[in-house]
Design a protein around this motif. Structure first.
Motif, PDB file in Angstrom:
ATOM      1  N   UNK A 352       0.841  -1.201   0.000  1.00 13.46           N
ATOM      2  CA  UNK A 352       0.000   0.000   0.000  1.00 13.46           C
ATOM      3  C   UNK A 352       0.872   1.245   0.000  1.00 13.46           C
ATOM      4  N   UNK A 353       0.260   2.370  -0.377  1.00  9.57           N
ATOM      5  CA  UNK A 353       0.983   3.632  -0.380  1.00  9.57           C
ATOM      6  C   UNK A 353       1.736   3.851  -1.675  1.00  9.57           C
ATOM      7  N   UNK A 354       2.437   4.975  -1.791  1.00  7.71           N
ATOM      8  CA  UNK A 354       3.220   5.275  -3.004  1.00  7.71           C
ATOM      9  C   UNK A 354       4.249   4.192  -3.275  1.00  7.71           C
ATOM     10  N   UNK A 355       4.467   3.896  -4.531  1.00  9.87           N
ATOM     11  CA  UNK A 355       5.381   2.807  -4.890  1.00  9.87           C
ATOM     12  C   UNK A 355       6.603   3.297  -5.662  1.00  9.87           C
ATOM     13  N   UNK A 356       6.917   4.569  -5.538  1.00 10.69           N
ATOM     14  CA  UNK A 356       8.149   5.111  -6.122  1.00 10.69           C
ATOM     15  C   UNK A 356       9.100   5.507  -5.008  1.00 10.69           C
ATOM     16  N   UNK A 357      10.385   5.171  -5.129  1.00 16.07           N
ATOM     17  CA  UNK A 357      11.340   5.600  -4.106  1.00 16.07           C
ATOM     18  C   UNK A 357      11.425   7.116  -4.028  1.00 16.07           C
ATOM     19  N   UNK A 358      11.684   7.625  -2.858  1.00 17.45           N
ATOM     20  CA  UNK A 358      11.971   9.043  -2.671  1.00 17.45           C
ATOM     21  C   UNK A 358      13.466   9.174  -2.419  1.00 17.45           C
ATOM     22  N   UNK A 359      14.033  10.294  -2.850  1.00 15.19           N
ATOM     23  CA  UNK A 359      15.474  10.512  -2.744  1.00 15.19           C
ATOM     24  C   UNK A 359      15.714  11.702  -1.822  1.00 15.19           C
ATOM     25  N   UNK A 360      16.429  11.463  -0.726  1.00 17.75           N
ATOM     26  CA  UNK A 360      16.684  12.494   0.275  1.00 17.75           C
ATOM     27  C   UNK A 360      18.188  12.679   0.438  1.00 17.75           C
ATOM     28  N   UNK A 361      18.602  13.958   0.552  1.00 18.15           N
ATOM     29  CA  UNK A 361      20.027  14.266   0.600  1.00 18.15           C
ATOM     30  C   UNK A 361      20.608  14.257   2.009  1.00 18.15           C
ATOM     31  N   UNK A 362      19.795  14.116   3.028  1.00 16.97           N
ATOM     32  CA  UNK A 362      20.366  13.991   4.371  1.00 16.97           C
ATOM     33  C   UNK A 362      19.620  12.898   5.120  1.00 16.97           C
ATOM     34  N   UNK A 363      20.367  12.188   5.968  1.00 18.28           N
ATOM     35  CA  UNK A 363      19.833  11.016   6.651  1.00 18.28           C
ATOM     36  C   UNK A 363      18.673  11.348   7.591  1.00 18.28           C
ATOM     37  N   UNK A 364      18.740  12.419   8.404  1.00 20.19           N
ATOM     38  CA  UNK A 364      17.595  12.699   9.288  1.00 20.19           C
ATOM     39  C   UNK A 364      16.285  12.903   8.529  1.00 20.19           C
ATOM     40  N   UNK A 365      16.335  13.586   7.390  1.00 19.93           N
ATOM     41  CA  UNK A 365      15.116  13.777   6.606  1.00 19.93           C
ATOM     42  C   UNK A 365      14.599  12.455   6.057  1.00 19.93           C
ATOM     43  N   UNK A 366      15.513  11.582   5.627  1.00 14.47           N
ATOM     44  CA  UNK A 366      15.096  10.271   5.135  1.00 14.47           C
ATOM     45  C   UNK A 366      14.423   9.467   6.241  1.00 14.47           C
ATOM     46  N   UNK A 367      15.002   9.504   7.429  1.00 14.50           N
ATOM     47  CA  UNK A 367      14.395   8.784   8.549  1.00 14.50           C
ATOM     48  C   UNK A 367      13.027   9.348   8.891  1.00 14.50           C
ATOM     49  N   UNK A 368      12.905  10.668   8.910  1.00 17.23           N
ATOM     50  CA  UNK A 368      11.626  11.294   9.255  1.00 17.23           C
ATOM     51  C   UNK A 368      10.545  10.904   8.242  1.00 17.23           C
ATOM     52  N   UNK A 369      10.895  10.895   6.955  1.00 17.31           N
ATOM     53  CA  UNK A 369       9.897  10.539   5.947  1.00 17.31           C
ATOM     54  C   UNK A 369       9.532   9.059   6.015  1.00 17.31           C
ATOM     55  N   UNK A 370      10.502   8.212   6.325  1.00 11.29           N
ATOM     56  CA  UNK A 370      10.200   6.784   6.459  1.00 11.29           C
ATOM     57  C   UNK A 370       9.235   6.547   7.611  1.00 11.29           C
ATOM     58  N   UNK A 371       9.477   7.216   8.726  1.00 12.71           N
ATOM     59  CA  UNK A 371       8.600   7.022   9.881  1.00 12.71           C
ATOM     60  C   UNK A 371       7.223   7.605   9.640  1.00 12.71           C
ATOM     61  N   UNK A 372       7.162   8.717   8.923  1.00 11.74           N
ATOM     62  CA  UNK A 372       5.880   9.334   8.627  1.00 11.74           C
ATOM     63  C   UNK A 372       5.049   8.461   7.687  1.00 11.74           C
TER      64      UNK A 372
END
Length: 430
Positions: A352-372
């Motif tokens: 379920x949910x979006x099925x395209x990877x997102x690309x983040x340039x810093x690790x904290x932002x990537x973690x925040x989006x994964x948890x969200x």
């Protein structure tokens, strides 16, 4: 077609008028692909009504609205063009004593790929090129420069021109919220411009940042059959012999795949080791010192990371293409895309949910989006610049979004309006 070498042509820099905006820093933005959505985008949109993000990332991808906005800002004097064309020196500095980068802003000829003068090192996503081309076509403007690197001559004419320009008063200076001071000077002297190009003619450049912008410019150049002003695009050219760039990783967020499901789908294809109660910097250091292809997997559980390494050799043999050199086949991004994103972690009907990877340039932002999103963050390591250049010089491109070179130029300090060149001489700056 004979191509003499790199040529950097002067242009009419389009700049914000300080008296028409609240603060120059407030109208700048990171490059379009670095802006974190939605929170970072919202902050920029509300920072100042004329923030350049309203041009580079218009709401709803409304490119015509971006074009109308650009014309309105030009007509009302918010943005004005320098009356004399020039090359420009762009400096980023941290504090009074630390120069991070100096480079030359100008328009670079769109040489054919076979010339080998401009070396890409990453693949591009066709849908992104199509979207950027639509925006550039609508606005008829280079809203952001590419970042290119080359290895200059010690004490050569380009270095002399850059340093001499910085001895005068800058055209603009501002400090962005990250504490970086940005300053820009003009080089109007034709003799000095010619001396710069005499040196550049003996060099080639590596695309450090802006592969999609380069592909966009080449597409539009072909559409216009190589006619000016579409035969050039705006670049920042940095001599990395003097000002080395930093290379950082670009991380992935997989919104459709929670970490537990990601681990289950590995089915022994990688060694998986949990790292518990470890701060992010320590977890990244563990990743950095791990041999061979490796990744950090994280998600909702803030206390646990999964270190993935030692992929099964038979899996690598079966899934990673053999038409590239061993250096490419061993890249983390190669293994991630070939083995995982296009294989074991490919979206399934039950996801379920979006099925395209997102690309983040810093690790904290990537973690925040994964948890969200309830998905996974896949954290990667940076690739050495020498590896990037070696592959690029061999004509081998890395997987999309493999590297993040920096420091990146701030968007919004200098734009290029192609209509200024298409229409001939322009009025004096207001």
């Amino acid at each position: 077609m004979h191509v003499a070498g790199l040529t950097l042509a002067p242009f009419h820099a389009v700049r914000y008028q300080p008296r028409r905006v609240a603060d120059l820093a407030a109208v700048t933005s990171p490059p379009y692909d670095v802006v974190v959505k939605p929170d970072g985008l919202h902050r920029l949109e509300t920072a100042e009504p004329h923030n350049v993000v309203r041009l580079i990332l218009p709401k709803g991808a409304d490119h015509r609205a971006a074009a109308r906005r650009l014309r309105h800002w030009r007509a009302s004097g918010v943005l004005t063009a320098d009356p004399r064309p020039g090359l420009y020196v762009y400096e980023q500095r941290r504090g009074p004593d630390t120069v991070l980068q100096r480079g030359l802003l100008g328009t670079l000829a769109l040489t054919p790929p076979e010339s080998g003068l401009v070396l890409p090192h990453e693949d591009v996503m066709p849908e992104v090129v199509a979207e950027r081309a639509a925006l550039t076509r609508a606005t008829a403007a280079n809203l952001e420069p590419l970042l290119l690197s080359y290895r200059g001559e010690p004490e050569g004419p380009a270095a002399h021109a850059v340093d001499a320009a910085t001895e005068g008063e800058p055209l603009l200076a501002t400090t962005t919220p990250n504490g970086i001071e940005h300053r820009i000077w003009a080089i109007h002297d034709p003799a000095r411009q010619a001396a710069v190009n005499a040196e550049l003619a003996h060099h080639r450049a590596l695309i450090a940042d802006g592969h999609h912008r380069w592909a966009t410019a080449r597409r539009l150049n072909e559409e216009h059959r190589g006619t000016p002003p579409w035969d050039r695009t705006l670049v920042l050219l940095v001599d990395t012999a003097r000002f080395p760039l930093r290379v950082q990783a670009i991380h992935r967020v997989l919104p459709w795949l929670p970490p537990a499901a990601a681990v289950d789908r590995l089915a022994g294809a990688f060694r998986v080791r949990p790292i518990r109660a470890t701060p992010l910097p320590d977890a990244l250091e563990t990743l950095r010192t791990t041999a061979g292809p490796a990744f950090l997997l994280a998600g909702q559980d803030e206390e646990c990371w999964h270190l993935l390494d030692r992929p099964a050799p038979e899996l690598i043999e079966r899934t990673v293409p053999h038409d590239r050199p061993p250096l490419w086949r061993g890249l983390d991004a190669t293994v991630l895309h070939a083995v995982l994103l296009n294989g074991l972690w490919r979206p399934r009907p039950e996801d379920t949910g979006p099925t395209n990877p997102r690309y983040l340039h810093d690790a904290p932002s990537a973690l925040a989006q994964a948890r969200q999103s309830g998905g996974s963050a896949v954290l990667l390591r940076p690739v050495a610049e020498a590896t990037v250049r070696q592959l690029a010089e061999a004509g081998v491109t890395m997987p999309q979004k493999s590297t993040s070179f920096g420091p990146k130029p701030a968007s919004g300090l200098v734009l290029r309006d192609l209509s200024d060149e298409a229409e001939g001489p322009i009025a004096d700056e207001t």
